[in-house]
Enzyme design. Sequence first.
Site, PDB file in Angstrom:
ATOM      1  N   ASP A  50      -1.695  -1.294  -3.777  1.00  0.00           N
ATOM      2  CA  ASP A  50      -1.967  -0.493  -5.183  1.00  0.00           C
ATOM      3  C   ASP A  50      -1.024  -0.509  -6.075  1.00  0.00           C
ATOM      4  O   ASP A  50       0.186  -0.928  -5.877  1.00  0.00           O
ATOM      5  CB  ASP A  50      -2.496   0.947  -4.759  1.00  0.00           C
ATOM      6  CG  ASP A  50      -1.451   1.704  -3.845  1.00  0.00           C
ATOM      7  OD1 ASP A  50      -0.003   1.338  -4.006  1.00  0.00           O
ATOM      8  OD2 ASP A  50      -1.783   2.472  -2.599  1.00  0.00           O
ATOM      9  N   ASP A  69       0.951  -1.268  -0.104  1.00  0.00           N
ATOM     10  CA  ASP A  69       0.058  -0.039   0.173  1.00  0.00           C
ATOM     11  C   ASP A  69       0.932   1.107   0.080  1.00  0.00           C
ATOM     12  O   ASP A  69       1.612   1.179   1.122  1.00  0.00           O
ATOM     13  CB  ASP A  69      -0.935   0.124   1.289  1.00  0.00           C
ATOM     14  CG  ASP A  69      -1.702   1.260   1.395  1.00  0.00           C
ATOM     15  OD1 ASP A  69      -1.688   1.887   0.517  1.00  0.00           O
ATOM     16  OD2 ASP A  69      -2.021   1.438   2.562  1.00  0.00           O
ATOM     17  N   GLU A 105      -5.840 -20.692 -16.990  1.00  0.00           N
ATOM     18  CA  GLU A 105      -6.279 -21.464 -15.815  1.00  0.00           C
ATOM     19  C   GLU A 105      -7.255 -22.697 -16.164  1.00  0.00           C
ATOM     20  O   GLU A 105      -8.415 -22.189 -16.561  1.00  0.00           O
ATOM     21  CB  GLU A 105      -6.848 -20.487 -14.966  1.00  0.00           C
ATOM     22  CG  GLU A 105      -6.997 -21.211 -13.370  1.00  0.00           C
ATOM     23  CD  GLU A 105      -7.999 -20.471 -12.498  1.00  0.00           C
ATOM     24  OE1 GLU A 105      -8.153 -20.939 -11.487  1.00  0.00           O
ATOM     25  OE2 GLU A 105      -8.867 -19.888 -13.029  1.00  0.00           O
ATOM     26  N   HIS A 107      -3.341 -17.500  -5.107  1.00  0.00           N
ATOM     27  CA  HIS A 107      -4.250 -16.595  -4.281  1.00  0.00           C
ATOM     28  C   HIS A 107      -5.517 -17.465  -3.931  1.00  0.00           C
ATOM     29  O   HIS A 107      -6.124 -17.121  -3.135  1.00  0.00           O
ATOM     30  CB  HIS A 107      -4.581 -15.547  -5.085  1.00  0.00           C
ATOM     31  CG  HIS A 107      -5.425 -15.580  -6.264  1.00  0.00           C
ATOM     32  ND1 HIS A 107      -4.770 -15.945  -7.247  1.00  0.00           N
ATOM     33  CD2 HIS A 107      -6.617 -15.624  -6.531  1.00  0.00           C
ATOM     34  CE1 HIS A 107      -5.758 -16.253  -8.501  1.00  0.00           C
ATOM     35  NE2 HIS A 107      -6.828 -16.030  -7.846  1.00  0.00           N
ATOM     36  N   ASP A 108      -5.630 -18.689  -4.596  1.00  0.00           N
ATOM     37  CA  ASP A 108      -6.750 -19.381  -4.270  1.00  0.00           C
ATOM     38  C   ASP A 108      -6.368 -20.689  -3.244  1.00  0.00           C
ATOM     39  O   ASP A 108      -7.057 -21.403  -3.151  1.00  0.00           O
ATOM     40  CB  ASP A 108      -7.223 -20.148  -5.568  1.00  0.00           C
ATOM     41  CG  ASP A 108      -7.903 -18.969  -6.543  1.00  0.00           C
ATOM     42  OD1 ASP A 108      -8.502 -18.073  -5.844  1.00  0.00           O
ATOM     43  OD2 ASP A 108      -7.889 -19.337  -7.656  1.00  0.00           O
ATOM     44  N   ASN A 146      -0.254   4.458  -0.441  1.00  0.00           N
ATOM     45  CA  ASN A 146      -0.861   5.808   0.073  1.00  0.00           C
ATOM     46  C   ASN A 146      -1.516   5.624   1.220  1.00  0.00           C
ATOM     47  O   ASN A 146      -2.612   6.628   1.711  1.00  0.00           O
ATOM     48  CB  ASN A 146      -2.013   6.474  -1.169  1.00  0.00           C
ATOM     49  CG  ASN A 146      -2.987   5.243  -1.533  1.00  0.00           C
ATOM     50  OD1 ASN A 146      -3.202   4.151  -0.779  1.00  0.00           O
ATOM     51  ND2 ASN A 146      -3.830   5.507  -2.270  1.00  0.00           N
ATOM     52  N   ASP A 176      -8.462 -16.528 -16.741  1.00  0.00           N
ATOM     53  CA  ASP A 176      -9.194 -17.069 -15.566  1.00  0.00           C
ATOM     54  C   ASP A 176     -10.089 -18.073 -16.110  1.00  0.00           C
ATOM     55  O   ASP A 176     -10.879 -17.809 -16.937  1.00  0.00           O
ATOM     56  CB  ASP A 176      -9.966 -15.918 -15.038  1.00  0.00           C
ATOM     57  CG  ASP A 176     -10.581 -16.291 -13.597  1.00  0.00           C
ATOM     58  OD1 ASP A 176      -9.911 -16.275 -12.723  1.00  0.00           O
ATOM     59  OD2 ASP A 176     -11.880 -16.341 -13.387  1.00  0.00           O
ATOM     60  N   ASP A 217      -4.500 -10.536 -15.785  1.00  0.00           N
ATOM     61  CA  ASP A 217      -5.532 -11.474 -15.496  1.00  0.00           C
ATOM     62  C   ASP A 217      -6.678 -10.971 -16.597  1.00  0.00           C
ATOM     63  O   ASP A 217      -7.034  -9.863 -16.469  1.00  0.00           O
ATOM     64  CB  ASP A 217      -5.749 -11.366 -14.331  1.00  0.00           C
ATOM     65  CG  ASP A 217      -6.143 -12.704 -13.414  1.00  0.00           C
ATOM     66  OD1 ASP A 217      -6.776 -13.649 -14.167  1.00  0.00           O
ATOM     67  OD2 ASP A 217      -5.574 -13.042 -12.526  1.00  0.00           O
ATOM     68  N   ASP A 219      -4.057   3.547   2.737  1.00  0.00           N
ATOM     69  CA  ASP A 219      -5.517   3.348   2.912  1.00  0.00           C
ATOM     70  C   ASP A 219      -5.881   1.933   3.224  1.00  0.00           C
ATOM     71  O   ASP A 219      -6.999   1.483   3.323  1.00  0.00           O
ATOM     72  CB  ASP A 219      -6.406   3.805   1.554  1.00  0.00           C
ATOM     73  CG  ASP A 219      -5.830   3.017   0.246  1.00  0.00           C
ATOM     74  OD1 ASP A 219      -5.078   2.181   0.433  1.00  0.00           O
ATOM     75  OD2 ASP A 219      -6.550   3.357  -0.552  1.00  0.00           O
TER      76      ASP A 219
HETATM   77  C1  NOJ Z   1     -10.485 -18.568 -10.615  1.00  0.00           C
HETATM   78  C2  NOJ Z   1      -9.577 -17.264  -9.581  1.00  0.00           C
HETATM   79  O1  NOJ Z   1      -8.339 -17.574  -9.433  1.00  0.00           O
HETATM   80  C3  NOJ Z   1     -10.306 -17.245  -8.446  1.00  0.00           C
HETATM   81  O2  NOJ Z   1      -9.767 -16.317  -7.420  1.00  0.00           O
HETATM   82  C4  NOJ Z   1     -11.715 -16.656  -8.761  1.00  0.00           C
HETATM   83  O3  NOJ Z   1     -12.663 -16.493  -7.485  1.00  0.00           O
HETATM   84  C5  NOJ Z   1     -12.496 -17.308  -9.893  1.00  0.00           C
HETATM   85  N1  NOJ Z   1     -11.870 -18.087 -10.640  1.00  0.00           N
HETATM   86  C6  NOJ Z   1     -13.881 -16.623 -10.366  1.00  0.00           C
HETATM   87  O4  NOJ Z   1     -12.976 -15.490 -11.076  1.00  0.00           O
END
Ligand code: NOJ
Length: 560
Positions: free
Chosen positions: A29, A21, A255, A330-331, A23, A199, A98, A25
């Site tokens: 960013d 971050d 993906e 991130h999943d 700035n 995605d 993405d 908040d």
């Molecule tokens: C896959 C992404 O990696 C995930 O984070 C997202 O929730 C779903 N697709 C829906 O876009």
Amino acid sequence: MKKYWWQKSVVYQIYPKSFKDSNGDGIGDINGITEKLEYLKKLGIDVIWLSPIYESPDVDNGYDISDYRKIRADYGTMSDFLVMLSRAHELGIKVIMDLVVNHTSDQHPWFLESEKGRDSAKRDYYIWKDPVNGKEPNNWGSCFAGPAWQYDENSGQYYLHLFAREQPDLNWDNANVRKDIYSMMRWWLDKGIDGFRMDVISLISKEPGLPDGKAGFNGYAPFTSCAHGPHVHEFLREMNDEVLSKYNKLMTVGECCAATLEEAPKYANSDGSELSMIFQFQHMSLDNDPETGSKWTIRKINIVELKRVLSSWQEKLYGKAWNSLFWNNHDQPRIVSRLGNDGKYREKSAKMLGTCLHMMQGTPYIYQGEELGMTNMRFDSPEDFRDIDSINGYREILDKKLMEPGEAFRAVCYKSRDNARTPMQWDNSENSGFTTAAPWIGVNPNYLEINAEEELKRKDSVFYYYQKLIALRKQYEVIVYGKYQLLDPENPDTYMYTRTLGDEKIICICNFTEKSCNVSIPDEYVRPSKILISNTDQIQIEKDLVHLGPYDAFVLYRSE
Ligand code: NOJ
């Protein structure tokens, strides 16, 4: 097989909301990313994959896009983005964006128009169906619990959403939808970006008639039931003709949920007809419940199974198509807490896992913080979750009494995507140097010990180990192109494989446990020419027996 620049590259994934971050908040960013480009340069990565930075109501942290051509105000402006892009390019780092086009946000102007009624000009941009026997048109479930259908009082129809109800699925059978998407892609590529991570791209083509799928643990057919629909490859080839092939040296990664070894070579064929490479999840689902398929478990991944799955991808794609290599994104929960040891052997097991992955064939992806050995979060209560998947999943388990509450909480804590989304741990100042304000999601309290500043000062840190892994890929062609062979497949504790390219050979030996053990290696490696990398300074080879201490990993190299 044709050679491409991205086969030798290492990708670093940035989740902008949690990276830096600038700035004050509490939200990461784009200027924060620019500030940290030198850090990434030092690590040695070649490509940044940027999770979505577009305008979004943020129901799914930006994977619900309401304007593909606008930067979300919390993240900065288009000019901030262009500065970041050109600074990255000056440093020799490429940037891929993405591309989330299986669905939009329900606040996207296309959907706002589409939902006006059956005669709306954009009705057919989404998938609307009449009720069947007064109910949902089929039994598909949303990825985030509950049905994949939302009823619309106004028109008396349902629309499909494989993800949140605020993420309606686009209708790719409509040529105008595809035309609009391709034009948006060209618009970004014309700004100089280097490609896309696509995605859930394996879900874009739905089987006509939308047949029921096999019901899963919560009574619905899993959202992946519609993967690899009848036109998916036709659409990707069209996208390639209309967009990707018009630009030089792009990198694309699909993906592909529910990818199979049969489908993968079509998506990622090395002839370049569709995408550069594929992201597949078979190894990441090995700790799902074997009976119900649910990911909400606290099971451990079985190493024999892991070797079988990863090896099949190494072998079946060899010479035909290109793999991505990853443990984290991130999943996913943090790998050191999932497959390693986030206590006494945290650093050692983080290095071991890095070694095991980075010596395989494919393009490695490092998820922010992995290079520091960041761990899962400690959640104290369900109120700590921010992720729609964790919140809805937990509620569904309780509502349907699928587990007792304590077990449900433990399982969601263990697998929650929020584990990966806690702020990047830059230093030991308040809020881990991520922000000067209250962060949007809790910082992992272990930032006091685990942080970039500390690791950069210490030559034996996970950071410098990853730096070396990345550098090795650039020095040794055998790591990029060598043929893979698994050794000792039934050993439940170790992972050992070789790579061979002409007279160059390596053997990668990893102990996945905290027990010491001995493994036997082929004669030709008994007197290696060098040790390429190792997380231990105590390598003992006696005759053909190698002694492995807890989470030991090393790579031996020889050339004829
Ligand atoms: C896959 C992404 O990696 C995930 O984070 C997202 O929730 C779903 N697709 C829906 O876009």
